[in-house]
Design a protein around this motif. Structure first.
Motif, PDB file in Angstrom:
ATOM      1  N   LEU A 108       2.558  14.927  -3.486  1.00 55.91           N
ATOM      2  CA  LEU A 108       1.780  14.712  -2.543  1.00 55.91           C
ATOM      3  C   LEU A 108       1.472  13.529  -1.843  1.00 55.91           C
ATOM      4  O   LEU A 108       1.515  13.121  -0.610  1.00 55.91           O
ATOM      5  N   VAL A 109       1.442  12.290  -2.973  1.00 54.50           N
ATOM      6  CA  VAL A 109       1.263  11.151  -2.285  1.00 54.50           C
ATOM      7  C   VAL A 109       2.565  10.524  -1.534  1.00 54.50           C
ATOM      8  O   VAL A 109       2.527  10.063  -0.552  1.00 54.50           O
ATOM      9  N   LEU A 110       3.638  10.808  -2.127  1.00 57.70           N
ATOM     10  CA  LEU A 110       4.967  10.435  -1.478  1.00 57.70           C
ATOM     11  C   LEU A 110       5.195  11.159   0.036  1.00 57.70           C
ATOM     12  O   LEU A 110       5.550  10.414   0.912  1.00 57.70           O
ATOM     13  N   GLY A 111       4.814  12.295   0.093  1.00 57.78           N
ATOM     14  CA  GLY A 111       4.722  13.027   1.303  1.00 57.78           C
ATOM     15  C   GLY A 111       3.783  12.456   2.178  1.00 57.78           C
ATOM     16  O   GLY A 111       4.184  12.467   3.575  1.00 57.78           O
ATOM     17  N   LEU A 112       2.507  12.088   1.829  1.00 57.07           N
ATOM     18  CA  LEU A 112       1.664  11.516   2.837  1.00 57.07           C
ATOM     19  C   LEU A 112       1.963  10.050   3.010  1.00 57.07           C
ATOM     20  O   LEU A 112       1.604   9.741   4.228  1.00 57.07           O
ATOM     21  N   GLY A 113       2.235   9.389   2.268  1.00 52.58           N
ATOM     22  CA  GLY A 113       2.263   7.932   2.254  1.00 52.58           C
ATOM     23  C   GLY A 113       3.699   7.391   2.298  1.00 52.58           C
ATOM     24  O   GLY A 113       3.791   6.153   2.509  1.00 52.58           O
ATOM     25  N   GLY A 114       4.855   8.092   2.175  1.00 51.07           N
ATOM     26  CA  GLY A 114       6.051   7.523   2.337  1.00 51.07           C
ATOM     27  C   GLY A 114       6.520   7.084   0.844  1.00 51.07           C
ATOM     28  O   GLY A 114       5.993   7.064  -0.093  1.00 51.07           O
ATOM     29  N   ASN A 115       7.815   6.601   0.751  1.00 51.17           N
ATOM     30  CA  ASN A 115       8.196   6.046  -0.491  1.00 51.17           C
ATOM     31  C   ASN A 115       8.981   4.698  -0.172  1.00 51.17           C
ATOM     32  O   ASN A 115       9.880   4.497   0.320  1.00 51.17           O
ATOM     33  N   PRO A 116       8.303   3.644  -1.011  1.00 52.62           N
ATOM     34  CA  PRO A 116       7.154   3.840  -1.786  1.00 52.62           C
ATOM     35  C   PRO A 116       5.837   3.896  -0.953  1.00 52.62           C
ATOM     36  O   PRO A 116       5.796   3.342   0.372  1.00 52.62           O
ATOM     37  N   PRO A 117       4.775   4.257  -1.452  1.00 49.54           N
ATOM     38  CA  PRO A 117       3.455   4.504  -0.744  1.00 49.54           C
ATOM     39  C   PRO A 117       2.823   2.876  -0.267  1.00 49.54           C
ATOM     40  O   PRO A 117       3.232   2.214  -1.166  1.00 49.54           O
ATOM     41  N   GLY A 118       2.026   2.859   0.731  1.00 52.60           N
ATOM     42  CA  GLY A 118       1.536   1.570   0.743  1.00 52.60           C
ATOM     43  C   GLY A 118       0.394   1.377  -0.283  1.00 52.60           C
ATOM     44  O   GLY A 118       0.073   2.210  -1.163  1.00 52.60           O
ATOM     45  N   PRO A 119       0.077   0.183  -0.409  1.00 55.64           N
ATOM     46  CA  PRO A 119      -1.102  -0.259  -1.448  1.00 55.64           C
ATOM     47  C   PRO A 119      -2.187   0.766  -1.198  1.00 55.64           C
ATOM     48  O   PRO A 119      -2.912   0.925  -2.584  1.00 55.64           O
ATOM     49  N   ALA A 120      -2.528   1.172   0.009  1.00 56.43           N
ATOM     50  CA  ALA A 120      -3.978   2.149  -0.226  1.00 56.43           C
ATOM     51  C   ALA A 120      -3.747   3.329  -0.774  1.00 56.43           C
ATOM     52  O   ALA A 120      -4.768   3.992  -1.238  1.00 56.43           O
ATOM     53  N   LEU A 121      -2.346   4.071  -1.014  1.00 57.54           N
ATOM     54  CA  LEU A 121      -2.188   5.390  -1.577  1.00 57.54           C
ATOM     55  C   LEU A 121      -1.383   5.104  -2.894  1.00 57.54           C
ATOM     56  O   LEU A 121      -1.336   6.173  -3.248  1.00 57.54           O
ATOM     57  N   ASP A 122      -1.203   3.999  -3.295  1.00 55.52           N
ATOM     58  CA  ASP A 122      -0.449   3.732  -4.346  1.00 55.52           C
ATOM     59  C   ASP A 122      -1.128   4.248  -5.580  1.00 55.52           C
ATOM     60  O   ASP A 122      -2.426   3.888  -5.781  1.00 55.52           O
ATOM     61  N   ILE A 123      -0.826   5.345  -6.301  1.00 53.67           N
ATOM     62  CA  ILE A 123      -1.297   5.565  -7.464  1.00 53.67           C
ATOM     63  C   ILE A 123      -0.625   5.435  -8.981  1.00 53.67           C
ATOM     64  O   ILE A 123       0.759   4.883  -8.628  1.00 53.67           O
ATOM     65  N   LEU A 124      -0.922   5.706 -10.136  1.00 58.40           N
ATOM     66  CA  LEU A 124      -0.346   5.264 -11.411  1.00 58.40           C
ATOM     67  C   LEU A 124       1.078   6.074 -11.374  1.00 58.40           C
ATOM     68  O   LEU A 124       2.114   5.328 -11.687  1.00 58.40           O
ATOM     69  N   SER A 125       1.162   7.347 -11.008  1.00 56.69           N
ATOM     70  CA  SER A 125       2.560   7.792 -10.963  1.00 56.69           C
ATOM     71  C   SER A 125       3.471   7.093 -10.124  1.00 56.69           C
ATOM     72  O   SER A 125       4.792   6.970 -10.413  1.00 56.69           O
ATOM     73  N   THR A 126       3.210   6.952  -8.827  1.00 56.48           N
ATOM     74  CA  THR A 126       3.991   6.253  -7.898  1.00 56.48           C
ATOM     75  C   THR A 126       4.451   4.879  -8.352  1.00 56.48           C
ATOM     76  O   THR A 126       5.574   4.400  -8.109  1.00 56.48           O
ATOM     77  N   ARG A 127       3.645   4.235  -8.950  1.00 54.67           N
ATOM     78  CA  ARG A 127       3.708   2.723  -9.389  1.00 54.67           C
ATOM     79  C   ARG A 127       4.656   2.879 -10.578  1.00 54.67           C
ATOM     80  O   ARG A 127       5.685   1.946 -10.655  1.00 54.67           O
ATOM     81  N   VAL A 128       4.575   3.749 -11.527  1.00 57.48           N
ATOM     82  CA  VAL A 128       5.534   3.727 -12.563  1.00 57.48           C
ATOM     83  C   VAL A 128       6.875   4.164 -11.996  1.00 57.48           C
ATOM     84  O   VAL A 128       8.078   3.732 -12.499  1.00 57.48           O
ATOM     85  N   TYR A 129       7.171   5.262 -11.187  1.00 58.76           N
ATOM     86  CA  TYR A 129       8.255   5.417 -10.377  1.00 58.76           C
ATOM     87  C   TYR A 129       8.845   4.357  -9.739  1.00 58.76           C
ATOM     88  O   TYR A 129      10.133   4.211  -9.702  1.00 58.76           O
ATOM     89  N   THR A 130       8.319   3.485  -8.822  1.00 58.26           N
ATOM     90  CA  THR A 130       8.617   2.286  -8.307  1.00 58.26           C
ATOM     91  C   THR A 130       8.998   1.289  -9.102  1.00 58.26           C
ATOM     92  O   THR A 130      10.330   0.904  -8.734  1.00 58.26           O
ATOM     93  N   THR A 131       8.558   1.309 -10.381  1.00 61.81           N
ATOM     94  CA  THR A 131       9.061   0.183 -11.263  1.00 61.81           C
ATOM     95  C   THR A 131      10.368   0.647 -11.866  1.00 61.81           C
ATOM     96  O   THR A 131      11.219  -0.130 -12.081  1.00 61.81           O
TER      97      THR A 131
END
Length: 296
Positions: free
Chosen positions: A238-261
């Motif tokens: 849901l976050v990637l669909g709304l905020g892109g990949n990777p999402p900006g700092p305002a929408l970055d959550i733990l699951s997207t942060r782990v994925y980006t790392t």
């Protein structure tokens, strides 16, 4: 004859021990073993490709706790998202369940209507709500312009101070109907005689809710709280669909942060982040269950 029955009984009991084996094998292979591997990788600087890597002990965890501002930002966003979604979604789902608990034609239709978003994919929901939040030609701003309320227009997801709140609104719309069904099941299990006796004793609606509905619907509430918490921590697609990949700092959550790392080939550090992520979910769920028991 008795010895034959006894032998059959023993064989039956031995056969019963085999029933949990498939589930146990799946659990060990898909959860226990990967978790042990994650612990091993979290103590290294492995990049995910090299045959060699160095052991760094607890340095990864120390960096997460003291100097990783990006991870701290993602954790803060996730906590805001979780608190907002848990409160709003639980309250809305319970309210809908209280009004739709009686089985009538209209209530059945409304249940299906509210449950409908749950069967949609997260990606499709995200793209629909991206159109709703679009500051130029989106549904919200277009509607506000149409009724002369231009001053209330917003950039929605583009506003760092409001992005998590709009993400929370999407999440609540997406899953409130699903949690409503859980509450309806819990409400329908409460004996009607309790309400009839309380009504004869002069108890009002609030008194009946406070002393009958709320305590007896506590098991369903526990399920809703735990599931909603996990949903808000795992709102990855849901976050990637709304905020892109990777999402900006305002929408970055733990699951997207782990994925980006992981995507940055920092497998050891990402494994440490994922373990911290898992511990946070476990602690938050435990606190919720304790608070619910005291409230009930």
């Amino acid at each position: 004859m008795s010895s034959t029955r006894s032998a059959r009984s023993r064989r039956a009991w031995r056969a019963l021990w085999w029933f949990p084996v498939p589930a146990l094998a799946l659990y060990l292979f898909f959860f226990a073993y990967p978790t042990v591997q994650a612990v091993q990788y979290a103590l290294t600087d492995w990049d995910g490709y090299s045959a060699d890597y160095n052991s760094v002990g607890l340095d990864n965890f120390g960096e997460i706790a003291t100097s990783d501002d990006v991870f701290a930002n993602a954790a803060g966003n996730n906590l805001k998202l979780t608190i907002t979604v848990v409160l709003a979604q639980t309250a809305l789902a319970l309210l809908l369940a209280l009004y739709l608990v009686r089985t009538t034609r209209s209530s059945t239709l409304l249940r299906a209507l509210f449950f409908l978003p749950t069967v949609l994919s997260s990606v499709s929901v995200a793209f629909v709500w991206r159109f709703v939040y679009d500051p130029d030609g989106g549904l919200f701003n277009s509607a506000l312009r149409g009724v002369g309320l231009d001053s209330f227009q917003s950039v929605y997801l583009g506003d760092p101070d409001q992005a998590v709140l709009w993400l929370s609104l999407t999440q609540v719309w997406f899953h409130a109907g699903q949690m409503m069904v859980v509450f309806i099941a819990g409400l329908q299990a409460i004996p009607r005689e309790l309400y009839e006796s309380a009504e004869l004793d002069g108890a009002g609606r609030w008194a009946r809710f406070r002393h009958i509905t709320w305590p007896l619907v506590a098991p369903a509430t526990g399920i809703v709280l735990a599931y909603t918490t996990i949903q808000s921590f795992k709102a990855f697609d849901l976050v990637l669909g709304l905020g892109g990949n990777p999402p900006g700092p305002a929408l970055d959550i733990l699951s997207t942060r782990v994925y980006t790392t992981f995507s940055n080939n920092e497998f050891g550090y990402a494994a440490a982040q994922s373990l911290v992520f898992m511990v946070m979910i476990a602690l938050l769920t435990w606190v919720q269950r304790r608070a619910l028991r005291r409230a009930a």
